[in-house]
Structures are given as structure tokens and as C-alpha cells.
Design a protein around this motif. Sequence first.
Motif, mmCIF file in Angstrom:
data_model
loop_
_atom_site.group_PDB
_atom_site.id
_atom_site.type_symbol
_atom_site.label_atom_id
_atom_site.label_comp_id
_atom_site.label_asym_id
_atom_site.label_seq_id
_atom_site.Cartn_x
_atom_site.Cartn_y
_atom_site.Cartn_z
ATOM 1 N N VAL A 23 47.198 50.582 24.502
ATOM 2 C CA VAL A 23 47.942 49.717 25.417
ATOM 3 C C VAL A 23 47.355 49.833 26.823
ATOM 4 N N LEU A 24 47.059 51.047 27.246
ATOM 5 C CA LEU A 24 46.476 51.261 28.566
ATOM 6 C C LEU A 24 45.090 50.615 28.666
ATOM 7 N N ALA A 25 44.314 50.676 27.596
ATOM 8 C CA ALA A 25 42.998 50.032 27.587
ATOM 9 C C ALA A 25 43.151 48.510 27.692
ATOM 10 N N ALA A 26 44.134 47.958 27.013
ATOM 11 C CA ALA A 26 44.378 46.516 27.111
ATOM 12 C C ALA A 26 44.768 46.122 28.527
ATOM 13 N N VAL A 27 45.579 46.943 29.165
ATOM 14 C CA VAL A 27 45.965 46.671 30.557
ATOM 15 C C VAL A 27 44.739 46.745 31.466
ATOM 16 N N CYS A 28 43.878 47.731 31.223
ATOM 17 C CA CYS A 28 42.642 47.852 32.021
ATOM 18 C C CYS A 28 41.770 46.611 31.883
ATOM 19 N N LEU A 29 41.751 46.016 30.710
ATOM 20 C CA LEU A 29 40.946 44.824 30.505
ATOM 21 C C LEU A 29 41.615 43.576 31.061
ATOM 22 N N LEU A 30 42.930 43.577 31.125
ATOM 23 C CA LEU A 30 43.650 42.408 31.630
ATOM 24 C C LEU A 30 43.707 42.332 33.150
ATOM 25 N N PRO A 32 41.434 42.754 35.668
ATOM 26 C CA PRO A 32 40.444 41.894 36.329
ATOM 27 C C PRO A 32 40.598 40.415 35.965
ATOM 28 N N ILE A 33 40.990 40.142 34.740
ATOM 29 C CA ILE A 33 41.154 38.755 34.313
ATOM 30 C C ILE A 33 42.278 38.092 35.104
ATOM 31 N N VAL A 34 43.409 38.759 35.178
ATOM 32 C CA VAL A 34 44.554 38.209 35.902
ATOM 33 C C VAL A 34 44.232 38.079 37.385
ATOM 34 N N ALA A 35 43.569 39.078 37.949
ATOM 35 C CA ALA A 35 43.237 39.042 39.372
ATOM 36 C C ALA A 35 42.334 37.852 39.711
ATOM 37 N N GLU A 36 41.413 37.527 38.837
ATOM 38 C CA GLU A 36 40.506 36.406 39.105
ATOM 39 C C GLU A 36 41.126 35.058 38.755
ATOM 40 N N LEU A 37 42.033 35.015 37.814
ATOM 41 C CA LEU A 37 42.670 33.741 37.465
ATOM 42 C C LEU A 37 43.800 33.372 38.418
ATOM 43 N N TRP A 38 44.289 34.311 39.184
ATOM 44 C CA TRP A 38 45.358 34.056 40.154
ATOM 45 C C TRP A 38 44.723 33.581 41.460
ATOM 46 N N VAL A 39 44.244 32.359 41.448
ATOM 47 C CA VAL A 39 43.437 31.810 42.538
ATOM 48 C C VAL A 39 44.211 31.738 43.843
ATOM 49 N N SER A 40 45.477 31.423 43.802
ATOM 50 C CA SER A 40 46.230 31.270 45.046
ATOM 51 C C SER A 40 46.300 32.568 45.852
ATOM 52 N N SER A 41 46.025 33.701 45.221
ATOM 53 C CA SER A 41 46.065 34.972 45.946
ATOM 54 C C SER A 41 44.835 35.172 46.832
ATOM 55 N N TYR A 42 43.734 34.472 46.545
ATOM 56 C CA TYR A 42 42.523 34.679 47.331
ATOM 57 C C TYR A 42 41.895 33.376 47.842
ATOM 58 N N ALA A 43 42.563 32.262 47.692
ATOM 59 C CA ALA A 43 42.012 30.980 48.140
ATOM 60 C C ALA A 43 42.291 30.767 49.624
ATOM 61 N N ARG A 44 41.614 31.554 50.439
ATOM 62 C CA ARG A 44 41.747 31.431 51.899
ATOM 63 C C ARG A 44 40.467 31.954 52.545
ATOM 64 N N LEU A 45 40.328 31.688 53.828
ATOM 65 C CA LEU A 45 39.112 32.082 54.538
ATOM 66 C C LEU A 45 39.241 33.410 55.269
ATOM 67 N N THR A 46 40.451 33.784 55.637
ATOM 68 C CA THR A 46 40.649 35.022 56.396
ATOM 69 C C THR A 46 41.325 36.052 55.521
ATOM 70 N N PRO A 47 41.122 37.309 55.697
ATOM 71 C CA PRO A 47 40.298 37.959 56.710
ATOM 72 C C PRO A 47 38.818 37.899 56.337
ATOM 73 N N ARG A 48 38.010 37.805 57.348
ATOM 74 C CA ARG A 48 36.559 37.778 57.142
ATOM 75 C C ARG A 48 36.024 39.208 57.148
ATOM 76 N N PHE A 49 34.973 39.419 56.387
ATOM 77 C CA PHE A 49 34.306 40.721 56.342
ATOM 78 C C PHE A 49 32.859 40.490 56.720
ATOM 79 N N ASP A 50 32.486 40.919 57.923
ATOM 80 C CA ASP A 50 31.120 40.755 58.426
ATOM 81 C C ASP A 50 30.686 39.286 58.398
#
Length: 93
Positions: A23-30, A32-50
Motif C-alpha cells: 500500500v505504501l509503495a502504491a502511494v509512493c507511485l501515486l 508524483p502522478i497526482v502532483a503533476e495532474l493537479w494543474v491548477s496547483s502550479y499553473a501560475r508564474l510566481t514565485p520565480r526562481f532565478d
Amino acid sequence: MSIVPDAPQAPPGQLPVITAPRVLAAVCLLVPIVAELWVSSYARLTPRFDGIPFFYWYQLLWVPLSAVFTISAYLLITREERQRKALRGGVPR
């Protein structure tokens, strides 16, 4: 008074299919998938890094993080498989 039934037990001589490491391995695999599919969490320009907009460096940050999560899942599964093999009477590597 309600009684919560215990988790189903494996028949004698068999090991359970769903275990905590799996179960923990399945969560580990899920994660990154959820983080990248949740576009509204990162669809912005700020904060900028360098000078790089958040949208880009957030996605690039997930490349090594995904590797860490995948390696963790692999290690969890291989350790659990070795334990299963030892319990079945096989020779662990």
C-alpha cells in the motif's frame, strides 16, 4: 454497540496479497502522478526562481522527486518479496 470486522485473513498457508508495504509503495507511485495532474496547483508564474516562472521549475523539481518516490516503492516491494520468499521456505537473496 457496533463491532467492526477484522480485515480478511489469508487462508492457512497463504500470505496476504494486500500488505502495508505494498500500500505504501502504491502511494509512493501515486504521489508524483497526482502532483503533476493537479494543474491548477502550479499553473501560475510566481514565485520565480532565478527568473524561471514557477510553472517550469515546479515541473522540473518533480523529475528527481519522482525518481526518489519510485526508488522508495521499488525498495519497499523488493524487501517485502524477500520476506515473503523466506516465509514460504525459499532461499532469500
